[in-house]
Design a protein around this motif. Structure first.
Motif, PDB file in Angstrom:
ATOM      1  N   LEU A   1      89.372  17.909  87.881  1.00 31.99           N
ATOM      2  CA  LEU A   1      89.201  18.827  88.996  1.00 31.99           C
ATOM      3  C   LEU A   1      88.542  18.218  90.223  1.00 31.99           C
ATOM      4  N   GLY A   2      87.996  17.025  90.084  1.00 33.11           N
ATOM      5  CA  GLY A   2      87.427  16.323  91.234  1.00 33.11           C
ATOM      6  C   GLY A   2      86.513  17.186  92.078  1.00 33.11           C
ATOM      7  N   GLY A   3      86.738  17.183  93.383  1.00 33.72           N
ATOM      8  CA  GLY A   3      85.895  17.923  94.319  1.00 33.72           C
ATOM      9  C   GLY A   3      86.306  19.371  94.512  1.00 33.72           C
ATOM     10  N   ARG A   4      87.128  19.904  93.625  1.00 29.77           N
ATOM     11  CA  ARG A   4      87.599  21.283  93.790  1.00 29.77           C
ATOM     12  C   ARG A   4      86.749  22.293  93.028  1.00 29.77           C
ATOM     13  N   VAL A   5      85.642  21.837  92.436  1.00 25.47           N
ATOM     14  CA  VAL A   5      84.702  22.737  91.769  1.00 25.47           C
ATOM     15  C   VAL A   5      83.335  22.578  92.419  1.00 25.47           C
ATOM     16  N   PHE A   6      82.519  23.626  92.340  1.00 22.71           N
ATOM     17  CA  PHE A   6      81.174  23.546  92.895  1.00 22.71           C
ATOM     18  C   PHE A   6      80.257  24.479  92.108  1.00 22.71           C
ATOM     19  N   GLY A   7      78.981  24.165  92.168  1.00 26.00           N
ATOM     20  CA  GLY A   7      77.995  24.957  91.448  1.00 26.00           C
ATOM     21  C   GLY A   7      78.127  24.848  89.946  1.00 26.00           C
ATOM     22  N   GLU A   8      78.634  23.708  89.473  1.00 28.28           N
ATOM     23  CA  GLU A   8      78.872  23.581  88.044  1.00 28.28           C
ATOM     24  C   GLU A   8      77.571  23.444  87.258  1.00 28.28           C
ATOM     25  N   GLU A   9      77.546  24.123  86.126  1.00 25.68           N
ATOM     26  CA  GLU A   9      76.458  24.034  85.161  1.00 25.68           C
ATOM     27  C   GLU A   9      77.108  23.865  83.802  1.00 25.68           C
ATOM     28  N   TYR A  10      76.600  22.927  83.014  1.00 26.33           N
ATOM     29  CA  TYR A  10      77.168  22.688  81.686  1.00 26.33           C
ATOM     30  C   TYR A  10      76.108  22.084  80.794  1.00 26.33           C
ATOM     31  N   ALA A  11      76.277  22.309  79.502  1.00 22.63           N
ATOM     32  CA  ALA A  11      75.343  21.756  78.521  1.00 22.63           C
ATOM     33  C   ALA A  11      76.018  21.790  77.156  1.00 22.63           C
ATOM     34  N   CYS A  12      75.614  20.869  76.304  1.00 20.60           N
ATOM     35  CA  CYS A  12      76.100  20.820  74.926  1.00 20.60           C
ATOM     36  C   CYS A  12      74.909  20.682  73.996  1.00 20.60           C
ATOM     37  N   ALA A  13      74.996  21.346  72.858  1.00 21.66           N
ATOM     38  CA  ALA A  13      74.004  21.221  71.791  1.00 21.66           C
ATOM     39  C   ALA A  13      74.726  21.535  70.494  1.00 21.66           C
ATOM     40  N   GLY A  14      74.404  20.777  69.461  1.00 25.73           N
ATOM     41  CA  GLY A  14      75.135  20.955  68.213  1.00 25.73           C
ATOM     42  C   GLY A  14      76.620  20.712  68.459  1.00 25.73           C
ATOM     43  N   ARG A  15      77.465  21.621  68.015  1.00 25.36           N
ATOM     44  CA  ARG A  15      78.915  21.513  68.217  1.00 25.36           C
ATOM     45  C   ARG A  15      79.398  22.405  69.355  1.00 25.36           C
ATOM     46  N   ILE A  16      78.474  22.980  70.121  1.00 23.44           N
ATOM     47  CA  ILE A  16      78.838  23.941  71.157  1.00 23.44           C
ATOM     48  C   ILE A  16      78.547  23.368  72.538  1.00 23.44           C
ATOM     49  N   CYS A  17      79.525  23.554  73.440  1.00 26.97           N
ATOM     50  CA  CYS A  17      79.343  23.223  74.851  1.00 26.97           C
ATOM     51  C   CYS A  17      79.647  24.474  75.662  1.00 26.97           C
ATOM     52  N   VAL A  18      78.891  24.685  76.723  1.00 23.69           N
ATOM     53  CA  VAL A  18      79.144  25.782  77.646  1.00 23.69           C
ATOM     54  C   VAL A  18      79.273  25.197  79.050  1.00 23.69           C
ATOM     55  N   VAL A  19      80.120  25.833  79.849  1.00 24.73           N
ATOM     56  CA  VAL A  19      80.314  25.389  81.223  1.00 24.73           C
ATOM     57  C   VAL A  19      80.544  26.610  82.097  1.00 24.73           C
ATOM     58  N   GLN A  20      80.064  26.510  83.328  1.00 25.92           N
ATOM     59  CA  GLN A  20      80.275  27.550  84.325  1.00 25.92           C
ATOM     60  C   GLN A  20      80.378  26.883  85.681  1.00 25.92           C
ATOM     61  N   PHE A  21      81.336  27.290  86.482  1.00 25.85           N
ATOM     62  CA  PHE A  21      81.454  26.771  87.841  1.00 25.85           C
ATOM     63  C   PHE A  21      82.351  27.678  88.666  1.00 25.85           C
ATOM     64  N   SER A  22      82.277  27.502  89.978  1.00 25.31           N
ATOM     65  CA  SER A  22      83.203  28.142  90.905  1.00 25.31           C
ATOM     66  C   SER A  22      84.247  27.105  91.276  1.00 25.31           C
ATOM     67  N   TYR A  23      85.445  27.570  91.621  1.00 18.37           N
ATOM     68  CA  TYR A  23      86.509  26.622  91.936  1.00 18.37           C
ATOM     69  C   TYR A  23      87.384  27.129  93.062  1.00 18.37           C
ATOM     70  N   ASP A  24      88.072  26.186  93.710  1.00 15.40           N
ATOM     71  CA  ASP A  24      88.977  26.487  94.815  1.00 15.40           C
ATOM     72  C   ASP A  24      90.227  27.199  94.315  1.00 15.40           C
TER      73      ASP A  24
END
Length: 95
Positions: free
Chosen positions: A22-45
Motif C-alpha cells: 500500500l505504500g504511501g496510500r495509508v495513514f495513521g496506521e497502528e499495528y501490533a502482534c503478540a502470541g499468534r494474533i496481529c491487529v492493524v488499523q489505518f485510514s486509506y485513500d
C-alpha cells in the motif's frame, strides 16, 4: 499477551506487507502482534481496492477478521485481526 520472537517477526512482516502493498496510500496506521494474533488499523485513500486490503493477510498463514468503512473524514478506515494458523477449522474460542 507477551511478545515473543515469533510475534516480533510477524509484526515486522506485517509492516513490510503494509509498506510494499500500500505504500504511501495509508495513514495513521497502528499495528501490533503478540502470541499468534496481529491487529492493524489505518485510514486509506479511495484508490486502495478491497483486493489489496485482503492481500495484506499474505504476510503469513492467517485466519482473518476485517472491517472497512468510511471514517469521520473523507477517507476509509480499515481494521483487521490476523490469527496465525495452518488450519482454521481447528480454531476455538475458550474461557
Amino acid at each position: 499477551m507477551q511478545k515473543s520472537q515469533a510475534s516480533i517477526e510477524r509484526e515486522i512482516k506485517l509492516f513490510e506487507q503494509l509498506t510494499n502493498k500500500l505504500g504511501g496510500r495509508v495513514f495513521g496506521e497502528e499495528y501490533a502482534c503478540a502470541g499468534r494474533i496481529c491487529v492493524v488499523q489505518f485510514s486509506y485513500d479511495a484508490d486502495v481496492s478491497k483486493e489489496e486490503l485482503s492481500d495484506l493477510s499474505e504476510f503469513d498463514k492467517n485466519y482473518v477478521f476485517m472491517n472497512h468503512a468510511a471514517d469521520a473524514g473523507e477517507g476509509q478506515q480499515f481494521r483487521a485481526i490476523y490469527i496465525q494458523t495452518d488450519d482454521p477449522s481447528t480454531l476455538t474460542i475458550g474461557d
